[in-house]
Each structure stands twice: as structure tokens, then as C-alpha cells.
Design an enzyme around this catalytic site. Structure first.
Site, PDB file in Angstrom:
ATOM      1  CD1 TRP A   1      -1.345   7.580  -0.709  1.00 50.80           C
ATOM      2  CD2 TRP A   1      -1.374   9.461  -1.932  1.00 50.80           C
ATOM      3  NE1 TRP A   1      -2.571   8.181  -0.537  1.00 50.80           N
ATOM      4  CE2 TRP A   1      -2.611   9.347  -1.276  1.00 50.80           C
ATOM      5  CE3 TRP A   1      -1.163  10.565  -2.753  1.00 50.80           C
ATOM      6  CZ2 TRP A   1      -3.631  10.283  -1.417  1.00 50.80           C
ATOM      7  CZ3 TRP A   1      -2.183  11.497  -2.885  1.00 50.80           C
ATOM      8  CH2 TRP A   1      -3.396  11.346  -2.228  1.00 50.80           C
TER       9      TRP A   1
ATOM     10  CE1 TYR B   1      -3.831   2.348   0.696  1.00 52.02           C
ATOM     11  CE2 TYR B   1      -2.281   3.436   2.148  1.00 52.02           C
ATOM     12  CZ  TYR B   1      -3.468   3.444   1.448  1.00 52.02           C
ATOM     13  OH  TYR B   1      -4.292   4.538   1.502  1.00 52.02           O
TER      14      TYR B   1
HETATM   15  N1  LIG Z   1      -1.594   8.009  12.691  1.00 56.65           N
HETATM   16  C1  LIG Z   1      -2.051   8.114  11.456  1.00 56.65           C
HETATM   17  N2  LIG Z   1      -1.543   7.314  10.482  1.00 56.65           N
HETATM   18  C2  LIG Z   1      -1.981   7.426   9.233  1.00 56.65           C
HETATM   19  C3  LIG Z   1      -2.988   8.362   8.884  1.00 56.65           C
HETATM   20  C4  LIG Z   1      -3.523   9.175   9.912  1.00 56.65           C
HETATM   21  O1  LIG Z   1      -4.429  10.015   9.691  1.00 56.65           O
HETATM   22  N3  LIG Z   1      -3.018   9.040  11.177  1.00 56.65           N
HETATM   23  N4  LIG Z   1      -3.414   8.444   7.580  1.00 56.65           N
HETATM   24  C5  LIG Z   1      -3.279   7.256   6.752  1.00 56.65           C
HETATM   25  C6  LIG Z   1      -3.529   7.539   5.331  1.00 56.65           C
HETATM   26  S1  LIG Z   1      -5.044   8.273   4.970  1.00 56.65           S
HETATM   27  C7  LIG Z   1      -2.676   7.175   4.345  1.00 56.65           C
HETATM   28  S2  LIG Z   1      -3.183   7.341   2.708  1.00 56.65           S
HETATM   29  C8  LIG Z   1      -1.354   6.580   4.639  1.00 56.65           C
HETATM   30  C9  LIG Z   1      -0.249   7.028   3.669  1.00 56.65           C
HETATM   31  O2  LIG Z   1       0.811   6.152   3.714  1.00 56.65           O
HETATM   32  P1  LIG Z   1       1.827   5.928   2.485  1.00 56.65           P
HETATM   33  O3  LIG Z   1       1.131   6.163   1.189  1.00 56.65           O
HETATM   34  O4  LIG Z   1       2.501   4.638   2.673  1.00 56.65           O
HETATM   35  O5  LIG Z   1       2.863   7.115   2.751  1.00 56.65           O
HETATM   36  P2  LIG Z   1       3.925   7.810   1.777  1.00 56.65           P
HETATM   37  O6  LIG Z   1       4.848   8.560   2.671  1.00 56.65           O
HETATM   38  O7  LIG Z   1       3.222   8.592   0.721  1.00 56.65           O
HETATM   39  O8  LIG Z   1       4.710   6.578   1.163  1.00 56.65           O
HETATM   40  C10 LIG Z   1       5.118   6.550  -0.155  1.00 56.65           C
HETATM   41  C11 LIG Z   1       6.536   5.996  -0.242  1.00 56.65           C
HETATM   42  O9  LIG Z   1       6.840   5.759  -1.603  1.00 56.65           O
HETATM   43  C12 LIG Z   1       8.142   6.273  -1.910  1.00 56.65           C
HETATM   44  N5  LIG Z   1       8.126   6.592  -3.348  1.00 56.65           N
HETATM   45  C13 LIG Z   1       7.748   7.730  -3.956  1.00 56.65           C
HETATM   46  N6  LIG Z   1       7.833   7.588  -5.304  1.00 56.65           N
HETATM   47  C14 LIG Z   1       8.255   6.329  -5.551  1.00 56.65           C
HETATM   48  C15 LIG Z   1       8.518   5.572  -6.744  1.00 56.65           C
HETATM   49  O10 LIG Z   1       8.368   6.044  -7.859  1.00 56.65           O
HETATM   50  N7  LIG Z   1       8.921   4.285  -6.578  1.00 56.65           N
HETATM   51  C16 LIG Z   1       9.109   3.718  -5.353  1.00 56.65           C
HETATM   52  N8  LIG Z   1       9.522   2.448  -5.301  1.00 56.65           N
HETATM   53  N9  LIG Z   1       8.884   4.412  -4.214  1.00 56.65           N
HETATM   54  C17 LIG Z   1       8.446   5.686  -4.305  1.00 56.65           C
HETATM   55  C18 LIG Z   1       8.316   7.443  -0.996  1.00 56.65           C
HETATM   56  O11 LIG Z   1       9.699   7.730  -0.789  1.00 56.65           O
HETATM   57  C19 LIG Z   1       7.582   6.969   0.276  1.00 56.65           C
HETATM   58  O12 LIG Z   1       8.467   6.298   1.141  1.00 56.65           O
HETATM   59  O13 LIG Z   1      -0.986   6.880   5.988  1.00 56.65           O
HETATM   60  C20 LIG Z   1      -1.972   6.482   6.929  1.00 56.65           C
HETATM   61  N10 LIG Z   1      -1.448   6.601   8.267  1.00 56.65           N
HETATM   62  N1  LIG Z   2      -0.799  18.434   3.191  1.00 56.61           N
HETATM   63  C1  LIG Z   2      -1.299  17.196   3.113  1.00 56.61           C
HETATM   64  N2  LIG Z   2      -2.549  16.987   2.623  1.00 56.61           N
HETATM   65  C2  LIG Z   2      -3.051  15.732   2.582  1.00 56.61           C
HETATM   66  C3  LIG Z   2      -2.303  14.606   2.992  1.00 56.61           C
HETATM   67  C4  LIG Z   2      -0.989  14.846   3.507  1.00 56.61           C
HETATM   68  O1  LIG Z   2      -0.272  13.908   3.908  1.00 56.61           O
HETATM   69  N3  LIG Z   2      -0.534  16.133   3.553  1.00 56.61           N
HETATM   70  N4  LIG Z   2      -2.829  13.334   2.912  1.00 56.61           N
HETATM   71  C5  LIG Z   2      -3.967  13.117   2.006  1.00 56.61           C
HETATM   72  C6  LIG Z   2      -4.672  11.858   2.298  1.00 56.61           C
HETATM   73  S1  LIG Z   2      -3.983  10.390   1.771  1.00 56.61           S
HETATM   74  C7  LIG Z   2      -5.886  11.806   2.880  1.00 56.61           C
HETATM   75  S2  LIG Z   2      -6.676  10.308   3.089  1.00 56.61           S
HETATM   76  C8  LIG Z   2      -6.563  13.034   3.311  1.00 56.61           C
HETATM   77  C9  LIG Z   2      -7.146  12.882   4.712  1.00 56.61           C
HETATM   78  O2  LIG Z   2      -8.039  13.893   4.954  1.00 56.61           O
HETATM   79  P1  LIG Z   2      -8.737  13.979   6.385  1.00 56.61           P
HETATM   80  O3  LIG Z   2      -9.029  12.625   6.884  1.00 56.61           O
HETATM   81  O4  LIG Z   2      -9.857  14.937   6.232  1.00 56.61           O
HETATM   82  O5  LIG Z   2      -7.541  14.697   7.214  1.00 56.61           O
HETATM   83  P2  LIG Z   2      -7.013  14.522   8.713  1.00 56.61           P
HETATM   84  O6  LIG Z   2      -5.930  15.530   8.831  1.00 56.61           O
HETATM   85  O7  LIG Z   2      -6.671  13.117   9.014  1.00 56.61           O
HETATM   86  O8  LIG Z   2      -8.241  14.918   9.627  1.00 56.61           O
HETATM   87  C10 LIG Z   2      -9.014  16.101   9.420  1.00 56.61           C
HETATM   88  C11 LIG Z   2      -9.431  16.719  10.735  1.00 56.61           C
HETATM   89  O9  LIG Z   2     -10.260  15.848  11.478  1.00 56.61           O
HETATM   90  C12 LIG Z   2     -10.227  16.273  12.820  1.00 56.61           C
HETATM   91  N5  LIG Z   2     -10.573  15.156  13.687  1.00 56.61           N
HETATM   92  C13 LIG Z   2      -9.820  14.094  14.019  1.00 56.61           C
HETATM   93  N6  LIG Z   2     -10.510  13.278  14.843  1.00 56.61           N
HETATM   94  C14 LIG Z   2     -11.732  13.842  15.022  1.00 56.61           C
HETATM   95  C15 LIG Z   2     -12.907  13.472  15.749  1.00 56.61           C
HETATM   96  O10 LIG Z   2     -12.973  12.438  16.404  1.00 56.61           O
HETATM   97  N7  LIG Z   2     -13.986  14.292  15.647  1.00 56.61           N
HETATM   98  C16 LIG Z   2     -13.965  15.442  14.918  1.00 56.61           C
HETATM   99  N8  LIG Z   2     -15.062  16.160  14.825  1.00 56.61           N
HETATM  100  N9  LIG Z   2     -12.861  15.821  14.244  1.00 56.61           N
HETATM  101  C17 LIG Z   2     -11.774  15.028  14.289  1.00 56.61           C
HETATM  102  C18 LIG Z   2      -8.832  16.779  13.068  1.00 56.61           C
HETATM  103  O11 LIG Z   2      -8.859  17.961  13.848  1.00 56.61           O
HETATM  104  C19 LIG Z   2      -8.280  17.001  11.664  1.00 56.61           C
HETATM  105  O12 LIG Z   2      -7.768  18.298  11.470  1.00 56.61           O
HETATM  106  O13 LIG Z   2      -5.677  14.147   3.318  1.00 56.61           O
HETATM  107  C20 LIG Z   2      -4.956  14.277   2.092  1.00 56.61           C
HETATM  108  N10 LIG Z   2      -4.308  15.557   2.089  1.00 56.61           N
HETATM  109 MO   LIG Z   3      -5.123   8.614   2.628  1.00 59.56          MO
END
Ligand SMILES: Nc1nc2c(c(=O)[nH]1)N[C@H]1C(S)=C(S)[C@@H](COP(=O)(O)OP(=O)(O)OC[C@H]3O[C@@H](n4cnc5c(=O)[nH]c(N)nc54)[C@H](O)[C@@H]3O)O[C@H]1N2
Ligand SMILES: Nc1nc2c(c(=O)[nH]1)N[C@H]1C(S)=C(S)[C@@H](COP(=O)(O)OP(=O)(O)OC[C@H]3O[C@@H](n4cnc5c(=O)[nH]c(N)nc54)[C@H](O)[C@@H]3O)O[C@H]1N2
Ligand SMILES: [Mo]
Length: 781
Positions: free
Chosen positions: A113, A111
Site C-alpha cells: 500500500w 506488492y
Molecule cells: N493473515 C492475514 N494476512 C493478510 C491479510 C489478512 O486478512 N490476514 N490481509 C492482506 C491484505 S488485504 C493486504 S492489502 C496486505 C497488506 O500488505 P502491505 O500493503 O504490504 O502492508 P503495509 O503494512 O501497508 O506495507 C506498506 C509498507 O510500505 C512502507 N511505506 C509507506 N510509505 C512508503 C513510501 O513512500 N515509500 C516506501 N518505499 N515505503 C513506504 C511502510 O512502512 C510499510 O512497511 O496484507 C495481507 N495480509
Molecule cells: N483499520 C483498518 N482498516 C482496514 C485495513 C487495515 O489494515 N486497518 N485494511 C484494508 C484492506 S487492504 C482491506 S483489503 C480491507 C479488508 O476488509 P475485510 O476483508 O472486510 O476485513 P477483514 O478484517 O479481513 O474481515 C472482515 C470480517 O470477516 C470475518 N470473517 C473472517 N472469516 C470469516 C468466515 O469464514 N466467515 C464469515 N462469515 N466471516 C468471516 C471476520 O470476523 C472479520 O471481522 O480492510 C481495509 N480496511
Molecule cells: Mo487489502
């Protein structure tokens, strides 16, 4: 000195980049983007940083002892080897594992991005390669919205409904008076869109709504979950209690008789059951606004007033994605839909229910038309899968059965893990548990550009080119801009693309023809572009030919702006326009889900205490609720070592925000180093004191590369501020098995020890093996 300029596309925007001697020295937003994201600055100085991986490397213990479970993954030094050696080792090992244990012993869930670009998309590359050579155990759903993915088909009959069919910003500006945003609308998240953003317009669309008179109410633990320009009212709420608030509001409408009787009776099923639950007839507890106020820590009058407002004007209930990234996360969507159905705006333009308005740039900006062709992943020969967030469970408990959406199946016995384009040491919860699970496989292969924690926990590491070091084209999900990505820098000598590695491995495994179809990378890019032209032509959209496109750099694909009103047909005539749910209606009670009999996911929206929250007994020991939001200064863990990311750190650490009273109780001030801890783990962070959070809440963004005091594992300290050493590895429920990152209690204390030096952005100990020269450039046969 060589100087090159070119255009690149990333998940955070399109940029014009200048590189000198293959390092980025200047980045500016491309012509079409009126509001480029500062995340582009993370490229500055990143490509030739000392964290760059320059040679294939094999963990010393693996070289000496061979494959097998081990405790030294993550602490052994690495030996640099030639590409030939690494390719032979990996091909031999995949072959051995598959012969000895079967194809499903290879976990290729991988998994993550990765980077933008239609061809060099790491997930497509690895899945195609693994399918071409025998198959693998895959993963399903996402960390973003797994609970929603699985529960929504039961409620509204469509998994993608919350992405595709809910009101667009333009409709909200025109028709809506009130947006109640559970989880708010944090601007930082709309910097990003999967696959690319041609022009950042989301913030402008939000502001246009405010100018048109739309009022916003943000229900969140954080006041900063909306831009000041929206002039939103803030209703502070205890984390993970939104369902109680929604129920309290629904009860208010029920008691006052001010709900949309027609819609809940004719267009939904199960309302009567839900109403009995609200009245307390099924469990003896009436779900009054006062009851909700006690749980949410919010003023009772504010809850009743908001309920009345919802029902008296065209309103939209927005539930942010993060709200289902918590224990019982399925319930937040279900309760939100029930509330919206009662409030009376479902099926009317701009009204009803929506999600993700600020979770992704293009969520609800355009219609979801994705014209671009993808690299075909081929037919999977293996059917084994896990819900994506069950990785540690799978590795720890082979053979144990897990529940998922009404089915039960065993975890496969994984012997080899192969990852490209994702970082579980970023994304997974309870990293110390993951570390224990990570000891189990016999071999772990990783492709990475940088020595992050992912690479440092592999047995065999292939260094790969970044998106700036290869040619491709990009278009984001539901984005109108097709972008030609230039190669603006040469990869360091010895570094090739994922494709070249997989092509060479396929050759060794006898699947070169099937994997490559005889094309090199540039032929593939052209081929996928031509298929994109065909797909658009079928929709009556003319695109320029490939060479004209490359010369132009960017073309805009006309997007369908006309958007149907979700549920308007259902509202007009529910019998003539059934949904694809079993009843044909919105299911406020689902016989199907109820029949699964899950103790943690009933068949209707019910308040269920999360495992950890401010009202649980554990809060006496760990009195602060940790919210681990998306980082403002990067995408996940990507380019944590980049200039913009580094500028946001304090004393090199990630910043934890605390309420002034919580800070005062602990004698903390801005810039202090703290240890955040609970029974799962501990990390260091720097303090920022802010009135922008409600008391009892700590906010620590994700993204800091995991950096344990050597050698890591339970009891060890992450020096850098990675919240996932604290979060629980807990399924949302047996229904979706999604991640519950936002269900987490902690304590914070001043860090008084000697401050350990950061090593997050340092390579591991690297040893040279004789003859580890530059990589052969694998070409066409
Ligand atoms: N505590 C907590 N944890 C969370 C979340 C949260 O809200 N709270 N959010 C979750 C969510 S919504 C998501 S989507 C995940 C995201 O988790 P990931 O998608 O696993 O995070 P990234 O850091 O985008 O990882 C991408 C990796 O790919 C590498 N990469 C970039 N380009 C390439 C390429 O072309 N080839 C190869 N081989 N590698 C490449 C980058 O260096 C990086 O290490 O995290 C989740 N984890
Ligand atoms: N700059 C930047 N943008 C991103 C990403 C990134 O890594 N960096 N990741 C992308 C990805 S993969 C995803 S999936 C999206 C995620 O998008 P979201 O899931 O919308 O983003 P989060 O920052 O996880 O959470 C949004 C807000 O939810 C609030 N929150 C958390 N827990 C609770 C709760 O229990 N109740 C209420 N009411 N509020 C709560 C927090 O205050 C937080 O600011 O963002 C995307 N956008
Ligand atoms: Mo995500």
C-alpha cells in the site's frame, strides 16, 4: 526549535499536522472530515523514533561475500554506507543480474500500500523505474480480493463489477429492507480508503440505513462485526462454512418454490445444473438447511427463516472481501450470487448482491470516478508475472509450472528482489516458509522509512522520506476530495525520497531522461495536477489552477451520485442487454471454468471442505480456528510503532480474543500471555476474553511487526503477535491462486517461559563504515 504546520493526506484521512523539530506533536482531522479516524495519532512520535532508518545500509554478509543465496538474511548486522556507495552497488547489481540472467530474473512485484500521494506513490515509482531500465517480473491481482478478481468475469463478465456496479448505501437506505452480511460490516475497516478519504461518512450512511428501517443480519464468527447502532441480528457461523449456509438457504427456496423463477431461468444460465446439485442428484447429498446447519454449527431453523426472509422482501446479500481470502474463496462469491439470484432482488434498486460494504471507506459510497492522473509506469518490456500470493512458490520452485485462470506457465528464476512500498513480512502467509524462500535470491533491495521486518531481511536498504516529509497531492479511489499535501517535516539528514533514489539509479543505468523526463519532484507534482485538471475538464468539471489549489489546501470534485441499478437492464430484457460472459447471462454454471478441469474449482458454486476448519480431522490437534482480521489501530503494519497502535497492545503484544469457554478450558484470563501455535509456527499474544466470538474461534489482528526469537525460521517463536507465522501459504484454488489467510487452525496455551524482550521496534546491529556521511541531494543535471 522549528515548528511547522501543514496538511497531510493518508489512506486513513486528511489531517492538520504540527511538527516541532521535524517530529509530529499534534494531529487533528481536517476541516472537511466530520469523523476523523484515530489512526492519525500514529504519526505522533513516529518520524524520529529509534526505528527510523537514517543511512543506507548493506548487510554485512552481502558486503563480505557478495551476492548469493544465504541463510543469514535476517540475522546479519548491517553496515551503514554513503548514498553514493549504495547507489553504485544497486545499479551494478541490477545490471549484473540482468546481463547474466535476463530482465525477468528481477522480481519487482513489490506488492503493498505504501503511502498516499499521486506522485510519490511507491508502486508507481518502482514500476516506472524498473520498466525504464529493462523490465521485471510483476505480480497480478491483490491480497484483498484475488479470488473475486478472477472468478467474477466468469460469472458476471466484469472484474470490477463488485466495486463499481453493486448497490450504493444511499440506494440501500431508500429501497432495501434486509441486508444479510456474510462476514459482517466491521466498522474498523471503513477508517481506510486507498489513496485517501476526505470525509469519513460511511458509518453515517450505515446508520442512516438503520434509521430508515433496514434490518441487518450479520453472519460471522464475530458478533462485533457490526456497529451496535445497526442493531444487527447475529448468526454465529463456523469460519469458512458460509458456502454451506448459502446452499442450505438456496435449497430452502428451491424446495419451497419461493425463488425468482423468471430471473434464474431467463437472466442466468446453469440454474438447472445448480438445482440438481442442491437436490443431491449429482453427488447424493441433498443440501438441506439441516445439512448446512451441521456444517456451519448454526441453528437449522435460523437458516430456513433467513432464507424465507431473503425471498420475501427487497434484500441484499453482502459478502465481505475476507470471505474470499480463504481456501476455495472463489465459491463464496459464486454461491452468494446464486443465492441472490434466487432470492429475487437482483436487478432491483438496492437489492441483489454486493461486496465490500465495510471493507473500504468508499466502497459503495460514491460512484467510481477517479479523476486524478497517475505517474505513468511506462511500457513493460517483460511479460512474466505471478499471481501476487505465489511469491514463496516462485522463489522456491523456479521453472515449475503453475496454473492460473486456464493458463499454465513456469515460475521465473528470480535472482534479485526489489521492493518499495510494501511488506511481505506483514502480508504474506506462512512467514516461516517465506523465510526459507527468501534465502534463494542473490540480492534483495528494499526502500523503507523504518527498520521493520522487511528492512531487516534486505541486503541493501535505502532509507526513504515519509509522506509527511515531501510535497504531493492526493485523492482517494472514488473520493471527491483533492488534497494538497504539505511537507511538514524535514526528513532526517541522509534520507531522501524514493524518486530521488530511482532518479540517481536511472542516471547510473543510462535511463535518466526516460525515468525523470527532466522533471524534479515538484515539477512532477505540478505536472500531474495539471493533467488532473485536463481529465476533469474533459468531464465538464472545472478545477482551480495549481497555485490556487495549493493555497486552498483542499478542493471538492463533484462526484456523479446517480448510480445505475446493476442488472436492471438484464432483468428487463436479457436478450437485448447481454453481459460480457460467454452466454451473455449470469453464469451459475460456467462452461469455461468447468473446462479448466480444476479439482479445486468446479464450474459452479459447490461446497468444498477447506484444508483446515473446525470440521476437519486436524481440529483434534488444533481445535481453534484463527481469524486474522485487519487491525483496528493501524493500516496493516504501517506505524506499528506509532502512539495509537502502541496504545492497543497489552504487555507490548498484539491482543488475541477468545471465547470465555475456550479461555476457561485453558485456564486463561484477560492479560495473560499465550503461545498460539500450529505445525507452521508460533507466536506470543496477550489474551482478551470476550463473548463477542463464537466458541472455537480465536481472533488475532494482523499488523504487529514480525519479531522472531533470533534468528527466526521454522520452530522459532514470534514474540510480538504476527498471525502470519501461523496462516497457511495455500492458494484459494488453481483458478485465482489467491491467498487463504483465513483458513487456519491453531492451539492456544499459557506461555510459561521467561518472557523474551521485544525487539520489533529496535534497529538491527548497525556498524559504521568510514565516510558514511549525509546523503548527497541528487538534483537535476
Ligand atoms: N493473515 C492475514 N494476512 C493478510 C491479510 C489478512 O486478512 N490476514 N490481509 C492482506 C491484505 S488485504 C493486504 S492489502 C496486505 C497488506 O500488505 P502491505 O500493503 O504490504 O502492508 P503495509 O503494512 O501497508 O506495507 C506498506 C509498507 O510500505 C512502507 N511505506 C509507506 N510509505 C512508503 C513510501 O513512500 N515509500 C516506501 N518505499 N515505503 C513506504 C511502510 O512502512 C510499510 O512497511 O496484507 C495481507 N495480509
Ligand atoms: N483499520 C483498518 N482498516 C482496514 C485495513 C487495515 O489494515 N486497518 N485494511 C484494508 C484492506 S487492504 C482491506 S483489503 C480491507 C479488508 O476488509 P475485510 O476483508 O472486510 O476485513 P477483514 O478484517 O479481513 O474481515 C472482515 C470480517 O470477516 C470475518 N470473517 C473472517 N472469516 C470469516 C468466515 O469464514 N466467515 C464469515 N462469515 N466471516 C468471516 C471476520 O470476523 C472479520 O471481522 O480492510 C481495509 N480496511
Ligand atoms: Mo487489502
Amino acid at each position: 526549535m522549528t515548528r511547522r504546520r501543514g496538511r497531510t493526506a493518508s489512506h486513513w484521512g486528511t489531517y492538520l499536522v504540527t511538527a516541532e523539530d521535524d517530529e509530529v506533536v499534534d494531529v487533528r482531522g481536517a476541516e472537511a472530515d466530520p469523523d476523523p479516524s484515530p489512526l492519525g495519532a500514529n504519526y505522533l512520535g513516529a518520524l524520529r523514533h529509534r526505528a527510523r532508518i537514517r543511512r543506507p545500509a548493506v548487510r554485512l554478509g552481502w558486503l563480505e561475500d557478495g551476492p548469493g543465496p544465504t541463510r543469514t538474511r535476517g540475522s546479519d548486522p548491517y553496515v551503514e554506507v554513503t548514498h553514493e556507495t549504495a547507489l553504485d552497488l544497486v545499479a551494478g547489481e541490477l545490471d549484473r543480474v540482468r546481463r547474466q540472467y535476463g530482465d525477468e530474473a528481477v522480481f519487482g512485484g513489490s506488492y503493498g500500500w505504501g503511502s498516499a500521494g499521486r506522485f510519490h506513490h511507491a508502486q508507481s515509482q518502482i514500476h516506472r523505474f524498473l520498466n525504464a531500465t529493462g523490465g521485471y517480473t510483476r505480480s497480478v491481482n491483490t491480497y484483498s480480493h484475488a479470488a473475486g478478481d478472477v472468478v467474477l468475469p466468469h460469472i458476471v463478465g466484469d472484474r470490477e463489477w463488485f466495486l463499481r456496479s453493486v448497490p450504493r448505501w444511499s440506494q440501500i437506505a431508500e429501497h432495501t429492507r434486509l441486508v444479510v452480511a456474510f462476514g459482517g460490516l466491521p466498522r474498523r475497516s471503513v477508517q481506510v480508503n486507498p489513496g485517501g478519504v476526505g470525509a469519513h461518512l460511511n458509518a453515517r450512511q450505515q446508520d442512516a440505513c438503520a434509521r430508515a428501517g433496514v434490518r441487518f443480519v450479520v453472519v460471522s464468527p464475530s458478533r462485533d462485526d457490526s456497529a451496535p447502532s445497526l442493531r444487527a441480528e447475529w448468526l454465529p457461523v463456523r469460519p469458512n462454512t458460509d458456502v454451506a449456509m448459502m446452499l442450505g438457504m438456496a435449497h430452502t427456496l428451491l424446495r419451497e418454490g419461493s425463488y425468482d423463477r423468471y430471473f434464474v431461468e431467463k437472466c442466468c444460465v446453469g440454474f438447472e445444473y445448480f438445482a440438481r446439485y442442491l437436490r443431491g442428484e449429482t453427488d447424493g447429498v441433498e443440501k438441506t438447511a439441516r445439512w448446512a446447519a451441521g456444517i456451519c454449527g448454526t441453528d437449522e431453523a435460523a437458516i430456513t427463516t433467513l432464507a424465507r426472509r431473503l425471498a420475501s422482501e427487497r434484500s441484499l446479500v453482502s459478502v465481505t472481501w475476507s470471505l474470499q481470502r480463504q481456501h476455495h474463496g472463489e465459491m463464496t462469491y459464486w454461491a452468494g450470487i446464486a443465492l441472490a439470484a434466487m432470492a429475487g432482488s437482483l436487478g432491483k434498486p438496492g437489492g441483489g448482491f454486493g461486496s465490500g460494504y465495510s471493507s473500504m471507506h468508499n466502497a459503495h459510497l460514491y460512484d467510481r470516478f477517479s479523476p486524478a492522473a497517475s505517474l505513468p509506469q511506462l511500457r513493460p518490456p517483460v511479460s512474466a508475472f505471478i499471481p501476487v500470493a505465489r511469491i514463496s512458490d516462485m522463489l522456491l520452485h523456479p521453472g515449475r509450472h503453475f496454473d492460473y485462470n486456464g493458463t499454465t506457465q513456469p515460475y521465473p528464476d528470480i535472482k534479485a528482489v526489489y521492493w518499495a512500498g510494501g511488506n511481505p513480512f506483514h502480508h504474506h502467509q506462512d512467514l516461516n516458509r517465506l523465510l526459507t524462500a527468501w534465502q534463494r535470491p542473490e540480492t534483495v533491495v528494499v526502500h523503507e522509512p523504518f527498520w521493520n521486518a522487511m528492512a531487516k531481511h534486505a541486503d541493501i536498504v535505502f532509507p526513504v522520506a515519509t509522506s509527511l516529509e515531501r510535497e504531493d497531492f492526493a485523492i482517494g479511489t472514488a473520493d471527491p476530495w483533492l488534497t494538497a499535501m504539505d511537507q511538514v517535516a524535514e526528513a532526517p539528514e541522509g534520507v531522501v525520497t524514493d524518486y530521488e533514489i530511482f532518479a540517481e539509479l536511472s542516471r547510473r543505468l543510462g535511463a535518466w531522461e526516460e525515468f525523470t523526463e527532466g522533471r524534479d519532484a515538484s515539477e512532477w507534482v505540478r505536472h500531474l495536477y495539471d493533467r488532473t485538471v485536463d481529465r476533469c475538464a474533459a468531464r465538464g468539471i472545472a478545477l482551480p489552477d495549481y497555485d490556487t489549489f495549493r493555497k486552498a489546501g483542499q478542493v471538492e470534485v463533484p462526484m456523479p451520485w446517480e448510480h445505475p441499478v446493476a442488472f436492471s437492464e438484464l432483468r428487463d430484457d436479457p436478450d437485448a442487454h447481454p453481459l460480457t460472459t460467454p452466454s451473455g447471462k449470469i453464469e451459475l454454471f460456467s462452461e469455461t471454468v468447468a473446462a479448466f478441469g480444476y479439482d479445486d474449482c468446479p464450474g459452479f458454486p459447490r461446497w468444498m471442505e477447506p484444508a483446515e476448519w473446525l470440521g476437519s480431522p486436524l481440529a483434534r490437534k488444533y481445535p481453534l480456528h484463527l481469524i486474522s482480521t485487519q487491525p483496528d489501530t493501524k493500516l496493516h503494519s504501517q506505524f506499528d510503532h506509532g502512539a495509537h497502535s502502541l496504545s492497543g497492545k497489552v504487555r507490548g503484544r498484539e491482543v488475541a480474543r477468545l471465547h470465555p469457554r475456550d479461555a476457561a478450558e485453558r485456564g486463561l484470563a484477560d492479560g495473560d500471555l499465550v503461545r498460539i501455535h500450529n505445525r507452521r509456527g508460533a507466536c506470543l499474544a496477550a489474551v482478551e476474553v470476550t463473548e463477542g466470538l463464537r466458541q472455537g474461534v480465536v481472533q488475532l489482528p494482523t499488523g504487529a511487526w514480525y519479531d522472531p526469537v533470533s534468528p527466526g525460521g521454522a520452530g522459532s517463536l514470534d514474540k510480538h503477535g504476527n498471525p502470519n507465522v501461523l496462516t497457511p501459504d495455500l492458494a484459494t484454488s488453481k483458478l485465482a491462486q489467491g491467498p487463504s489467510a483465513h483458513t487456519c487452525l491453531v492451539e492456544v496455551e499459557r506461555f510459561t517461559g521467561a518472557v523474551p524482550p521485544l525487539t520489533a521496534h529496535e534497529p538491527p546491529e548497525l556498524r559504521k563504515s568510514p565516510g558514511s556521511g549525509p546523503a548527497p541531494r541528487p538534483g537535476k543535471r
